[in-house]
Design an enzyme around this catalytic site. Structure first.
Site, PDB file in Angstrom:
ATOM      1  N   GLY A 187      -9.925  29.295  53.001  1.00  0.00           N
ATOM      2  CA  GLY A 187      -8.631  29.128  52.351  1.00  0.00           C
ATOM      3  C   GLY A 187      -7.517  29.889  53.064  1.00  0.00           C
ATOM      4  O   GLY A 187      -7.723  31.020  53.506  1.00  0.00           O
ATOM      5  N   LEU A 212     -16.190  30.736  40.572  1.00  0.00           N
ATOM      6  CA  LEU A 212     -15.412  29.688  41.237  1.00  0.00           C
ATOM      7  C   LEU A 212     -14.228  29.210  40.406  1.00  0.00           C
ATOM      8  O   LEU A 212     -14.286  29.155  39.186  1.00  0.00           O
ATOM      9  CB  LEU A 212     -16.326  28.500  41.548  1.00  0.00           C
ATOM     10  N   LYS A 219      -5.230  31.131  51.505  1.00  0.00           N
ATOM     11  CA  LYS A 219      -4.978  32.267  50.594  1.00  0.00           C
ATOM     12  C   LYS A 219      -5.296  33.597  51.283  1.00  0.00           C
ATOM     13  O   LYS A 219      -4.595  34.583  51.121  1.00  0.00           O
ATOM     14  CB  LYS A 219      -5.839  32.083  49.337  1.00  0.00           C
ATOM     15  N   ASP A 220      -6.386  33.620  52.051  1.00  0.00           N
ATOM     16  CA  ASP A 220      -6.761  34.817  52.814  1.00  0.00           C
ATOM     17  C   ASP A 220      -6.412  34.560  54.279  1.00  0.00           C
ATOM     18  O   ASP A 220      -7.291  34.290  55.111  1.00  0.00           O
ATOM     19  CB  ASP A 220      -8.254  35.091  52.622  1.00  0.00           C
ATOM     20  N   GLN A 273      -8.012  36.622  57.075  1.00  0.00           N
ATOM     21  CA  GLN A 273      -9.437  36.283  57.168  1.00  0.00           C
ATOM     22  C   GLN A 273      -9.629  34.994  57.968  1.00  0.00           C
ATOM     23  O   GLN A 273     -10.513  34.908  58.830  1.00  0.00           O
ATOM     24  CB  GLN A 273     -10.006  36.123  55.765  1.00  0.00           C
ATOM     25  N   HIS A 311     -11.492  27.454  45.229  1.00  0.00           N
ATOM     26  CA  HIS A 311     -12.793  27.211  45.870  1.00  0.00           C
ATOM     27  C   HIS A 311     -13.130  25.719  45.864  1.00  0.00           C
ATOM     28  O   HIS A 311     -13.608  25.165  46.857  1.00  0.00           O
ATOM     29  CB  HIS A 311     -13.913  27.931  45.105  1.00  0.00           C
TER      30      HIS A 311
END
Ligand code: AMP
Length: 278
Positions: A144, A30, A146-147, A150, A34
């Site tokens: 997140g 983490l 970030k992805d 996803q 996260h």
């Protein structure tokens, strides 16, 4: 903080917790990215759970499953300090017993971008997230930006399969020099680490161009590629200007866009993105 491994025990601990129950799925090792999801969940929900599971089915054979960084003791200390109520660390054998054969696939949104370069990746992600959701039954689940792909794929799956929960997408947390935090950053040697800021610089250039009035998708893509080309250690895999909702690659004038890229730094593959427009 309860730490459970077996699914039956996890279910028992989960039902004892008050609603709304916020859930953060992770692969561990983490970092502040996260923890930003955990803090958001903690702010919004009276009970919070985190899973730590390096999901084998989202890695292809040539990817870094066995090398993926792990430090469970450290992760548990960090989660305890954040006031997490429940941590679930399932085993691969429990998640995928020998006769396992059921898969969840979000067909179209899993195809482009990461899907093109990591065949089968999102089938592994959606399958494991569906299994995690079924076992832990969150009211809210935190992912997140970030992805980015996803997050879009999980939102689609959640609606399509009528999971009774809200998906919350949280902003990307970055290092002071702009590099998006990632467990994989630990693979970078000092030179690669310095060079890795090129993703942030490239994306920022596209955002600035868009804000200055540039709307042509092809021009915006070229601006990103030009910046990436200044960094000799960076080997871009794809550079994309796509629709943030459909993930289709865009041509001509754009009103909104997901700028995204994957870049190899030595053996390490980094991804990052930024979104512009409404
Ligand atoms: P992972 O452990 O890489 O599977 O990530 C678990 C969750 O943390 C996913 O929803 C990621 O999108 C999210 N996450 C990873 N890195 C960051 C970051 N730098 N900022 C915000 N969220 C992140």
């Amino acid at each position: 903080m309860k730490v459970e491994v077996a699914i039956a025990e996890l279910r028992k601990s989960r039902v004892a917790l008050p609603h709304p129950f916020g859930f953060v799925p992770t692969m561990g090792y983490l970092h502040e990215g996260h923890l930003s999801l955990v803090r958001r969940a903690r702010n919004e929900c009276p009970s919070v759970g985190v899973s730590i599971f390096v999901n084998p089915t989202q890695f292809s054979e040539n990817e870094d499953l066995s090398a993926y960084p792990r430090d469970l003791d450290r992760d548990l200390r960090l989660l305890e300090a954040e006031g997490v109520d429940l941590v679930w660390t399932p085993t691969s054998e429990d998640m995928y017993p020998e006769a396992y054969q059921t898969w969840v696939a979000v067909e179209q949104l899993s195809q482009p971008l990461e899907g093109l370069h990591r065949p089968g990746h999102f089938r592994g992600v959606t399958t494991v997230v569906a299994k995690l959701f079924n076992a832990i039954q969150p009211d809210k689940a935190y992912f997140g930006q970030k992805d980015a792909q996803q997050a879009v794929v999980i939102q689609r799956m959640t609606e399509d399969l009528n999971f009774p929960l809200e998906v919350v997408v949280c902003p990307t947390v970055r290092e002071p020099d702009g590099l998006a935090m990632s467990s994989r950053n630990t693979y970078l040697d000092p030179k690669q680490r310095e060079a890795a800021t090129v993703l942030y610089r490239s994306l920022s250039t596209a955002v600035q161009s868009f804000e200055a009035g540039e709307r042509d998708a092809e021009v915006l893509r070229s601006r990103m590629s030009e910046v990436l080309a200044t960094e000799l250690l960076a080997r871009p895999q794809y550079v994309s200007v796509a629709d943030p909702f459909t993930l289709e690659e865009l041509d001509g004038p754009v009103e909104r866009a997901l700028f995204s890229m994957a870049v190899h730094m030595g053996k390490t593959r980094l991804i990052d993105n930024m979104v512009v427009g409404d």
